[in-house]
Motif scaffolding. Sequence first.
Motif, PDB file in Angstrom:
ATOM      1  N   TRP A  41       0.780  -1.281   0.001  1.00  0.00           N
ATOM      2  CA  TRP A  41       0.081  -0.033   0.144  1.00  0.00           C
ATOM      3  C   TRP A  41       0.926   1.296  -0.174  1.00  0.00           C
ATOM      4  O   TRP A  41       2.081   1.203   0.799  1.00  0.00           O
ATOM      5  N   PRO A  42       0.740   2.250  -0.765  1.00  0.00           N
ATOM      6  CA  PRO A  42      -0.625   2.472  -1.326  1.00  0.00           C
ATOM      7  C   PRO A  42      -1.012   2.087  -2.858  1.00  0.00           C
ATOM      8  O   PRO A  42      -1.757   2.518  -3.621  1.00  0.00           O
ATOM      9  N   ASP A  43       0.041   1.358  -3.061  1.00  0.00           N
ATOM     10  CA  ASP A  43       0.217   0.741  -4.809  1.00  0.00           C
ATOM     11  C   ASP A  43      -0.679  -0.559  -4.685  1.00  0.00           C
ATOM     12  O   ASP A  43      -0.195  -1.766  -5.008  1.00  0.00           O
ATOM     13  N   TRP A  44      -2.094  -0.573  -4.307  1.00  0.00           N
ATOM     14  CA  TRP A  44      -2.795  -1.602  -4.197  1.00  0.00           C
ATOM     15  C   TRP A  44      -3.229  -1.916  -5.561  1.00  0.00           C
ATOM     16  O   TRP A  44      -3.538  -0.949  -6.379  1.00  0.00           O
ATOM     17  N   PRO A  45      -3.565  -3.203  -6.012  1.00  0.00           N
ATOM     18  CA  PRO A  45      -4.075  -3.584  -7.638  1.00  0.00           C
ATOM     19  C   PRO A  45      -5.659  -2.970  -7.488  1.00  0.00           C
ATOM     20  O   PRO A  45      -6.035  -3.050  -8.587  1.00  0.00           O
ATOM     21  N   ASP A  46      -6.347  -2.766  -6.331  1.00  0.00           N
ATOM     22  CA  ASP A  46      -7.784  -2.584  -6.485  1.00  0.00           C
ATOM     23  C   ASP A  46      -7.979  -1.723  -5.175  1.00  0.00           C
ATOM     24  O   ASP A  46      -7.154  -1.589  -4.208  1.00  0.00           O
ATOM     25  N   THR A  47      -9.102  -0.993  -5.437  1.00  0.00           N
ATOM     26  CA  THR A  47      -9.619  -0.271  -4.096  1.00  0.00           C
ATOM     27  C   THR A  47      -9.990  -0.950  -2.982  1.00  0.00           C
ATOM     28  O   THR A  47      -9.835  -0.805  -1.628  1.00  0.00           O
ATOM     29  N   THR A  86     -22.111   6.507   4.273  1.00  0.00           N
ATOM     30  CA  THR A  86     -21.429   7.644   3.899  1.00  0.00           C
ATOM     31  C   THR A  86     -20.319   8.050   4.667  1.00  0.00           C
ATOM     32  O   THR A  86     -19.242   8.458   4.597  1.00  0.00           O
ATOM     33  N   HIS A  87     -20.905   7.909   6.233  1.00  0.00           N
ATOM     34  CA  HIS A  87     -19.842   8.411   7.093  1.00  0.00           C
ATOM     35  C   HIS A  87     -18.632   7.596   7.258  1.00  0.00           C
ATOM     36  O   HIS A  87     -17.471   8.059   7.341  1.00  0.00           O
ATOM     37  N   LEU A  88     -18.784   6.254   7.085  1.00  0.00           N
ATOM     38  CA  LEU A  88     -17.517   5.316   7.229  1.00  0.00           C
ATOM     39  C   LEU A  88     -16.570   5.621   5.876  1.00  0.00           C
ATOM     40  O   LEU A  88     -15.465   5.518   6.224  1.00  0.00           O
ATOM     41  N   VAL A  89     -17.064   5.820   4.802  1.00  0.00           N
ATOM     42  CA  VAL A  89     -16.238   6.090   3.516  1.00  0.00           C
ATOM     43  C   VAL A  89     -15.623   7.338   3.582  1.00  0.00           C
ATOM     44  O   VAL A  89     -14.525   7.667   3.005  1.00  0.00           O
ATOM     45  N   SER A  90     -16.225   8.198   4.534  1.00  0.00           N
ATOM     46  CA  SER A  90     -15.721   9.899   4.632  1.00  0.00           C
ATOM     47  C   SER A  90     -14.384   9.966   4.989  1.00  0.00           C
ATOM     48  O   SER A  90     -13.726  10.918   4.695  1.00  0.00           O
ATOM     49  N   ASN A  91     -13.891   9.016   6.004  1.00  0.00           N
ATOM     50  CA  ASN A  91     -12.537   9.135   6.455  1.00  0.00           C
ATOM     51  C   ASN A  91     -11.298   8.883   5.311  1.00  0.00           C
ATOM     52  O   ASN A  91     -10.159   9.271   5.621  1.00  0.00           O
ATOM     53  N   GLY A  92     -11.810   8.231   4.469  1.00  0.00           N
ATOM     54  CA  GLY A  92     -10.817   8.103   3.392  1.00  0.00           C
ATOM     55  C   GLY A  92     -10.042   6.606   3.147  1.00  0.00           C
ATOM     56  O   GLY A  92      -9.418   6.244   2.378  1.00  0.00           O
ATOM     57  N   ALA A  93     -10.213   5.946   4.259  1.00  0.00           N
ATOM     58  CA  ALA A  93      -9.433   4.511   4.448  1.00  0.00           C
ATOM     59  C   ALA A  93     -10.409   3.680   5.371  1.00  0.00           C
ATOM     60  O   ALA A  93     -10.786   4.268   6.422  1.00  0.00           O
ATOM     61  N   ALA A 117     -16.855   3.392  -2.058  1.00  0.00           N
ATOM     62  CA  ALA A 117     -15.569   3.477  -1.742  1.00  0.00           C
ATOM     63  C   ALA A 117     -14.830   3.635  -3.108  1.00  0.00           C
ATOM     64  O   ALA A 117     -13.732   4.138  -3.348  1.00  0.00           O
ATOM     65  N   ARG A 118     -15.268   2.919  -4.262  1.00  0.00           N
ATOM     66  CA  ARG A 118     -14.564   2.694  -5.404  1.00  0.00           C
ATOM     67  C   ARG A 118     -14.642   4.244  -5.958  1.00  0.00           C
ATOM     68  O   ARG A 118     -13.743   4.759  -6.579  1.00  0.00           O
ATOM     69  N   GLU A 119     -15.949   4.749  -5.826  1.00  0.00           N
ATOM     70  CA  GLU A 119     -16.248   6.178  -6.596  1.00  0.00           C
ATOM     71  C   GLU A 119     -15.337   7.077  -5.919  1.00  0.00           C
ATOM     72  O   GLU A 119     -14.884   8.072  -6.659  1.00  0.00           O
ATOM     73  N   ARG A 120     -15.055   6.922  -4.631  1.00  0.00           N
ATOM     74  CA  ARG A 120     -14.325   8.081  -3.748  1.00  0.00           C
ATOM     75  C   ARG A 120     -12.884   7.699  -3.780  1.00  0.00           C
ATOM     76  O   ARG A 120     -12.109   8.340  -2.773  1.00  0.00           O
ATOM     77  N   ARG A 121     -12.489   6.701  -4.448  1.00  0.00           N
ATOM     78  CA  ARG A 121     -11.063   6.107  -4.126  1.00  0.00           C
ATOM     79  C   ARG A 121     -10.867   6.032  -2.684  1.00  0.00           C
ATOM     80  O   ARG A 121      -9.525   6.248  -2.416  1.00  0.00           O
ATOM     81  N   ASP A 141     -24.561  -9.553  -6.935  1.00  0.00           N
ATOM     82  CA  ASP A 141     -23.657  -8.537  -7.268  1.00  0.00           C
ATOM     83  C   ASP A 141     -22.667  -8.319  -6.251  1.00  0.00           C
ATOM     84  O   ASP A 141     -21.457  -8.041  -6.528  1.00  0.00           O
ATOM     85  N   LEU A 142     -22.892  -8.420  -5.019  1.00  0.00           N
ATOM     86  CA  LEU A 142     -22.234  -8.119  -3.858  1.00  0.00           C
ATOM     87  C   LEU A 142     -21.008  -9.575  -3.709  1.00  0.00           C
ATOM     88  O   LEU A 142     -19.967  -9.329  -3.674  1.00  0.00           O
ATOM     89  N   ARG A 143     -21.622 -10.810  -4.060  1.00  0.00           N
ATOM     90  CA  ARG A 143     -20.952 -11.830  -4.219  1.00  0.00           C
ATOM     91  C   ARG A 143     -19.819 -11.850  -5.436  1.00  0.00           C
ATOM     92  O   ARG A 143     -18.496 -12.081  -5.150  1.00  0.00           O
ATOM     93  N   SER A 144     -20.326 -11.314  -6.476  1.00  0.00           N
ATOM     94  CA  SER A 144     -19.306 -11.130  -7.631  1.00  0.00           C
ATOM     95  C   SER A 144     -18.199 -10.001  -7.407  1.00  0.00           C
ATOM     96  O   SER A 144     -17.070 -10.198  -7.592  1.00  0.00           O
ATOM     97  N   ARG A 145     -18.598  -8.931  -6.684  1.00  0.00           N
ATOM     98  CA  ARG A 145     -17.815  -7.839  -6.188  1.00  0.00           C
ATOM     99  C   ARG A 145     -16.498  -8.485  -5.384  1.00  0.00           C
ATOM    100  O   ARG A 145     -15.364  -8.314  -5.577  1.00  0.00           O
ATOM    101  N   LEU A 146     -17.068  -9.422  -4.150  1.00  0.00           N
ATOM    102  CA  LEU A 146     -15.996  -9.800  -3.485  1.00  0.00           C
ATOM    103  C   LEU A 146     -15.192 -10.876  -4.173  1.00  0.00           C
ATOM    104  O   LEU A 146     -13.806 -10.922  -3.698  1.00  0.00           O
TER     105      LEU A 146
END
Length: 233
Positions: A41-47, A86-93, A117-121, A141-146
């Motif tokens: 990190w931060p050079d991760w292959p995905d969010t 929204t609150h959880l993602v607002s911290n940035g990680a 999280a993907r939208e906000r990096r 969709d969630l199963r596929s994403r994971l």
Amino acid sequence: MRENAPPRQLTFDLPLDPRYGREDFLVSPANEAAYALIEAWPDWPDTVLILTGPAGSGKSHLASIWATRAHAWTVAAAEIGAASVTHLVSNGALVVEDIDRADGLDEAALFHLLNLARERRCPVLITSAQAVDALGIRTPDLRSRLRLAPGAGILPPDDALLRAVIVKLFVDRQLVVDLSVVDALALRIDRSLARAREVVSELDRDALGRGRRITRPLALAVLERLGMQEEPD
């Protein structure tokens, strides 16, 4: 005249806070891939990345190391709800712990969180004791994403790591033991860091209660009481 046996001491089962510093993590072939992923990190292959491994294998330790570096919040998967995304993602990680232990997991909320999280990096590290396909995720969709999320697994510890962890557990409790005690435990307990922690805690409690130092005979007696006295073939 026969001497009276020393009285048993009162013991207090106080929780021992684990030490989750980077310098406290023991790297071995069993966990080096997972450790390398955290170090990348931060050079991760995905969010979103997933860290898997059995209970007590070091997932939370690695997650804590990353959370410190990334200034991430940590939340149990069971606590994620629509109102908190929204609150959880607002911290940035964010670290999402124990997705496998989330009874009644709000799958819609978790899916929304990962999309946001993907939208906000916002990088998200998920820990689980089970592989994605074993989680029983019902939302396609969630199963596929994971499933598509890269990650790494932690394997059961090899002999060297198991012995090193046992030594560290004693040191963390400020206990000095002979290597014969470490060998006796490593040869007889399940190849599990969680079981090593359990046995060392039981030995500490037993030795304190008896007012004795931890010796190999005492270790064997405690293992016998726990049903682990016989050395495996």
